[in-house]
Design an enzyme around this catalytic site. Structure first.
Site, PDB file in Angstrom:
ATOM      1  N   CYS A 102     137.739  19.623  34.263  1.00  0.00           N
ATOM      2  CA  CYS A 102     137.155  19.598  32.911  1.00  0.00           C
ATOM      3  C   CYS A 102     137.440  18.266  32.215  1.00  0.00           C
ATOM      4  CB  CYS A 102     137.738  20.764  32.121  1.00  0.00           C
ATOM      5  SG  CYS A 102     137.415  20.722  30.351  1.00  0.00           S
ATOM      6  N   CYS A 105     139.053  18.540  28.737  1.00  0.00           N
ATOM      7  CA  CYS A 105     140.455  18.964  28.881  1.00  0.00           C
ATOM      8  C   CYS A 105     141.354  17.758  29.118  1.00  0.00           C
ATOM      9  CB  CYS A 105     140.607  19.941  30.049  1.00  0.00           C
ATOM     10  SG  CYS A 105     139.671  21.465  29.869  1.00  0.00           S
TER      11      CYS A 105
END
Length: 185
Positions: A102, A105
């Site tokens: 991600c 993230c």
């Protein structure tokens, strides 16, 4: 009288074209030209992706082992540890649901490290790798990544959930709105 003759030519396999000594094409074939460079917009996106990967690789929050202490941070691997580390905690816990693939993230990871350092002992930062913890993802209805959830006394604080990339200042502001007595250490 028109006679046509068909000639069959054997097409060499890809393996036959390679010289096993140096894995170059044999001298009877030419090397194809290099791929064209990426368009400028794609180059910029690729540079950002590479920079984000470098940040996450250098971040102390990238740990995949269960219940490993990194600074004061704990990475949770199974639901049992989540109960012990988050739900039974004496201090408020900011849980970061993330995944290694991600991009957002990876951008949030340094902010989590800063929060962990700045408010050490007052707030615990716990990271949950979603790929390995599908039961927790389902239980807490994590639909987007990263998802931040604040827990106090073992319960999710209503309104504390944040989904998506967020700056350090906004994470800090979110914490302060629910924990106004926080003091930087």
């Amino acid at each position: 009288m028109n006679s046509s003759t068909t000639t069959t030519t054997a097409i060499p396999s890809a393996q036959a074209l390679l010289d096993p000594a140096d894995m170059k094409l044999s001298s009877s074939k030419t090397v194809p030209p290099p791929l064209l460079p990426l368009p400028p917009a794609r180059q910029a996106a690729e540079r950002k992706r590479i920079a984000a990967e470098a940040v996450i690789k250098n971040s102390s929050s990238v740990v995949t082992a269960a219940n490993v202490q990194v600074g004061t941070k704990v990475v949770v691997a199974v639901e049992k540890e989540f109960d012990e580390v988050v739900l039974e905690s004496k201090v408020p816990v900011l849980v970061d649901f993330w995944a290694s693939w991600c991009g957002p993230c990876k951008l949030v990871a340094p902010s989590m490290d800063k929060i962990d350092q700045k408010y050490s002992g007052q707030v615990k930062v716990v990271k949950v790798e979603t790929t390995e913890n599908s039961e927790l993802v389902e239980k807490y209805k994590v639909y987007g990544l990263p998802t931040l959830i604040l827990f106090i006394d073992g319960k999710e604080v209503p309104g504390s959930r944040h989904e998506g990339a967020i700056s350090f200042a906004k994470v800090e502001s979110l914490l302060m709105s629910f924990l106004p007595t926080l003091v930087p250490s």
